[in-house]
Design a protein around this motif. Structure first.
Motif, PDB file in Angstrom:
ATOM      1  N   ALA A  21       3.713   4.033  -3.612  1.00 48.69           N
ATOM      2  CA  ALA A  21       2.421   3.917  -4.289  1.00 48.69           C
ATOM      3  C   ALA A  21       1.539   2.879  -3.618  1.00 48.69           C
ATOM      4  N   HIS A  22       0.269   3.246  -3.412  1.00 46.58           N
ATOM      5  CA  HIS A  22      -0.732   2.353  -2.845  1.00 46.58           C
ATOM      6  C   HIS A  22      -1.882   2.244  -3.846  1.00 46.58           C
ATOM      7  N   LEU A  23      -1.926   1.136  -4.576  1.00 51.75           N
ATOM      8  CA  LEU A  23      -2.954   0.910  -5.591  1.00 51.75           C
ATOM      9  C   LEU A  23      -3.937  -0.123  -5.049  1.00 51.75           C
ATOM     10  N   SER A  24      -5.198   0.281  -4.928  1.00 54.23           N
ATOM     11  CA  SER A  24      -6.194  -0.538  -4.239  1.00 54.23           C
ATOM     12  C   SER A  24      -7.190  -1.165  -5.202  1.00 54.23           C
ATOM     13  N   ASP A  25      -7.290  -2.480  -5.165  1.00 55.16           N
ATOM     14  CA  ASP A  25      -8.272  -3.182  -5.994  1.00 55.16           C
ATOM     15  C   ASP A  25      -9.701  -2.860  -5.582  1.00 55.16           C
ATOM     16  N   ALA A  26      -9.913  -2.537  -4.312  1.00 51.55           N
ATOM     17  CA  ALA A  26     -11.265  -2.399  -3.767  1.00 51.55           C
ATOM     18  C   ALA A  26     -11.852  -1.002  -3.919  1.00 51.55           C
ATOM     19  N   ASP A  27     -11.056  -0.047  -4.411  1.00 52.96           N
ATOM     20  CA  ASP A  27     -11.499   1.347  -4.389  1.00 52.96           C
ATOM     21  C   ASP A  27     -11.703   1.944  -5.768  1.00 52.96           C
ATOM     22  N   GLY A  28     -12.569   2.953  -5.780  1.00 50.83           N
ATOM     23  CA  GLY A  28     -12.749   3.819  -6.935  1.00 50.83           C
ATOM     24  C   GLY A  28     -12.143   5.174  -6.645  1.00 50.83           C
ATOM     25  N   HIS A  29     -12.899   6.231  -6.932  1.00 55.63           N
ATOM     26  CA  HIS A  29     -12.406   7.594  -6.775  1.00 55.63           C
ATOM     27  C   HIS A  29     -12.837   8.178  -5.428  1.00 55.63           C
ATOM     28  N   LEU A  30     -14.122   8.287  -5.210  1.00 58.03           N
ATOM     29  CA  LEU A  30     -14.627   8.857  -3.962  1.00 58.03           C
ATOM     30  C   LEU A  30     -14.308   7.971  -2.767  1.00 58.03           C
ATOM     31  N   SER A  31     -14.277   6.675  -2.988  1.00 61.59           N
ATOM     32  CA  SER A  31     -14.022   5.771  -1.862  1.00 61.59           C
ATOM     33  C   SER A  31     -12.603   5.930  -1.330  1.00 61.59           C
ATOM     34  N   ILE A  32     -11.640   6.206  -2.203  1.00 58.05           N
ATOM     35  CA  ILE A  32     -10.273   6.485  -1.749  1.00 58.05           C
ATOM     36  C   ILE A  32     -10.283   7.682  -0.806  1.00 58.05           C
ATOM     37  N   GLU A  33     -11.026   8.735  -1.198  1.00 62.01           N
ATOM     38  CA  GLU A  33     -11.048   9.968  -0.416  1.00 62.01           C
ATOM     39  C   GLU A  33     -11.649   9.741   0.969  1.00 62.01           C
ATOM     40  N   GLN A  34     -12.589   8.819   1.080  1.00 60.29           N
ATOM     41  CA  GLN A  34     -13.235   8.552   2.355  1.00 60.29           C
ATOM     42  C   GLN A  34     -12.503   7.497   3.182  1.00 60.29           C
ATOM     43  N   ARG A  35     -12.149   6.391   2.556  1.00 63.59           N
ATOM     44  CA  ARG A  35     -11.664   5.241   3.309  1.00 63.59           C
ATOM     45  C   ARG A  35     -10.184   5.302   3.652  1.00 63.59           C
ATOM     46  N   ARG A  36      -9.403   6.037   2.889  1.00 62.87           N
ATOM     47  CA  ARG A  36      -7.945   5.989   3.050  1.00 62.87           C
ATOM     48  C   ARG A  36      -7.352   7.243   3.677  1.00 62.87           C
ATOM     49  N   ILE A  37      -8.189   8.219   4.079  1.00 64.37           N
ATOM     50  CA  ILE A  37      -7.631   9.464   4.596  1.00 64.37           C
ATOM     51  C   ILE A  37      -6.834   9.241   5.873  1.00 64.37           C
ATOM     52  N   GLY A  38      -7.227   8.273   6.700  1.00 62.37           N
ATOM     53  CA  GLY A  38      -6.443   7.982   7.892  1.00 62.37           C
ATOM     54  C   GLY A  38      -5.044   7.498   7.548  1.00 62.37           C
ATOM     55  N   ASP A  39      -4.951   6.657   6.524  1.00 64.72           N
ATOM     56  CA  ASP A  39      -3.645   6.181   6.069  1.00 64.72           C
ATOM     57  C   ASP A  39      -2.798   7.337   5.559  1.00 64.72           C
ATOM     58  N   VAL A  40      -3.429   8.250   4.830  1.00 59.45           N
ATOM     59  CA  VAL A  40      -2.710   9.414   4.288  1.00 59.45           C
ATOM     60  C   VAL A  40      -2.179  10.280   5.421  1.00 59.45           C
ATOM     61  N   HIS A  41      -3.038  10.615   6.374  1.00 60.68           N
ATOM     62  CA  HIS A  41      -2.604  11.453   7.489  1.00 60.68           C
ATOM     63  C   HIS A  41      -1.488  10.784   8.290  1.00 60.68           C
ATOM     64  N   ALA A  42      -1.612   9.489   8.547  1.00 61.49           N
ATOM     65  CA  ALA A  42      -0.591   8.786   9.331  1.00 61.49           C
ATOM     66  C   ALA A  42       0.749   8.805   8.602  1.00 61.49           C
ATOM     67  N   TRP A  43       0.707   8.566   7.293  1.00 62.89           N
ATOM     68  CA  TRP A  43       1.945   8.560   6.510  1.00 62.89           C
ATOM     69  C   TRP A  43       2.612   9.933   6.534  1.00 62.89           C
ATOM     70  N   LEU A  44       1.834  10.970   6.362  1.00 57.88           N
ATOM     71  CA  LEU A  44       2.402  12.321   6.360  1.00 57.88           C
ATOM     72  C   LEU A  44       3.019  12.652   7.717  1.00 57.88           C
ATOM     73  N   LEU A  45       2.319  12.362   8.803  1.00 57.42           N
ATOM     74  CA  LEU A  45       2.803  12.723  10.134  1.00 57.42           C
ATOM     75  C   LEU A  45       4.145  12.060  10.442  1.00 57.42           C
ATOM     76  N   GLU A  46       4.355  10.870   9.937  1.00 54.89           N
ATOM     77  CA  GLU A  46       5.627  10.177  10.172  1.00 54.89           C
ATOM     78  C   GLU A  46       6.807  10.900   9.527  1.00 54.89           C
ATOM     79  N   ARG A  47       6.521  11.808   8.608  1.00 51.62           N
ATOM     80  CA  ARG A  47       7.579  12.477   7.859  1.00 51.62           C
ATOM     81  C   ARG A  47       7.679  13.974   8.174  1.00 51.62           C
ATOM     82  N   TYR A  48       6.997  14.404   9.201  1.00 52.57           N
ATOM     83  CA  TYR A  48       7.026  15.825   9.575  1.00 52.57           C
ATOM     84  C   TYR A  48       8.229  16.143  10.460  1.00 52.57           C
TER      85      TYR A  48
END
Length: 293
Positions: free
Chosen positions: A266-293
């Motif tokens: 779980a990654h819970l961010s103090d600095a983010d709302g809803h849309l900002s997660i979708e924009q600012r964290r997508i690189g983190d999401v993609h990187a995490w997924l690729l490590e598990r492929y």
């Protein structure tokens, strides 16, 4: 990257509108769009995927855009649709992520498709309405409280409300969107909306519900019923991202999911709302997924 479009035959012969970008041999990531929305991709997502060698595959959930309706569908029903898409695109093994209303659908694929899903991630996902220890509406902005309250009352109450909401949103200019959604946008969300995301968000919503609202209707009705699968059955790696300033899906939902998905990161961010997660964290999401492929 150009977008390839396909019409795939889903269960029962229903048409499913599919879009994918990236090299055909890239790592396949099946994307579940938000509510309301459609199966396209934000430019930020496309750019990040291209840099990482990812092939993004999105689709309009039943009733949205170019996909036929499946009245009465549950969240769990998405697994059969995704299986049909993977079969017809020749994808033996995929990664998946879902944002907002797409989050539960990504989790359904993780729970129900076995080894076909290598790993799953959610961004600001809603939790289950029937969870005894989750106050589902607490902390939500007024618009979402009204909308989901109507969903609980049933289709006869929800359908006319969605017509009103659609008329208001679809008529808005990008510069007006943050004002139209003021009750559910926190400051980080207003910032990314006004920085250009509003244009892309409106394009996605118009593509999904511009001609009919039944996909949105069926999503909302599915969210206030049992999802149709148990989170405890998930056996693949899962990570979630959630903003503590989120007024669409309050952080309590992310905290609840963090406590109930086996082994979740779980990654819970103090600095983010809803849309900002979708924009600012997508690189983190993609990187995490690729490590598990």
């Amino acid at each position: 990257m150009s977008t390839r479009e396909h019409t795939v035959a889903g269960p029962g012969g229903r048409a499913l509108r599919v879009r994918d970008v990236g090299e055909p041999g890239g790592v396949p990531v099946v994307v579940h769009h938000g509510t309301p929305g459609s199966g396209g991709f934000y430019q930020r997502w496309r750019d990040d995927a291209a840099e990482r060698g990812i092939r993004l595959i999105g689709y309009d959930r039943p009733g949205y855009g170019g996909s036929d309706r499946q009245a009465g569908r549950s969240v769990a029903d998405v697994a059969a649709d995704v299986e049909a898409i993977c079969d017809q695109l020749g994808l033996a093994r995929v990664l998946t992520h879902g944002r907002s209303g797409g989050g539960p659908h990504a989790l359904a694929c993780a729970a129900l498709l076995g080894d076909r899903v290598a790993a799953a991630a959610t961004l600001c996902s809603v939790g289950p309405f029937d969870a005894a220890d989750l106050d589902f509406l607490a902390g939500m902005g007024e618009d979402n409280v009204v909308e989901l309250g109507a969903a609980v009352a049933g289709e006869s109450a929800l359908a006319p409300l969605l017509e009103q909401l659609s008329e208001r949103i679809l008529a808005a200019d990008p510069e007006e969107l943050a004002g139209e959604l003021a009750s559910i946008l926190s400051p980080p969300d207003v910032e990314v909306a006004n920085a250009g995301l509003a244009t892309e968000l409106l394009e996605s919503i118009r593509a999904g519900v511009g001609s009919t609202r039944v996909g949105w209707l069926d999503d909302d009705l599915a969210f206030v019923r049992s999802w149709g699968f148990e989170l405890s059955s998930i056996a693949v790696p899962v990570a979630l991202w959630q903003g503590r300033q989120d007024l669409m899906v309050p952080v309590a939902h992310g905290e609840w999911l963090a406590q109930h998905i086996p082994g979740v990161e779980a990654h819970l961010s103090d600095a983010d709302g809803h849309l900002s997660i979708e924009q600012r964290r997508i690189g983190d999401v993609h990187a995490w997924l690729l490590e598990r492929y």
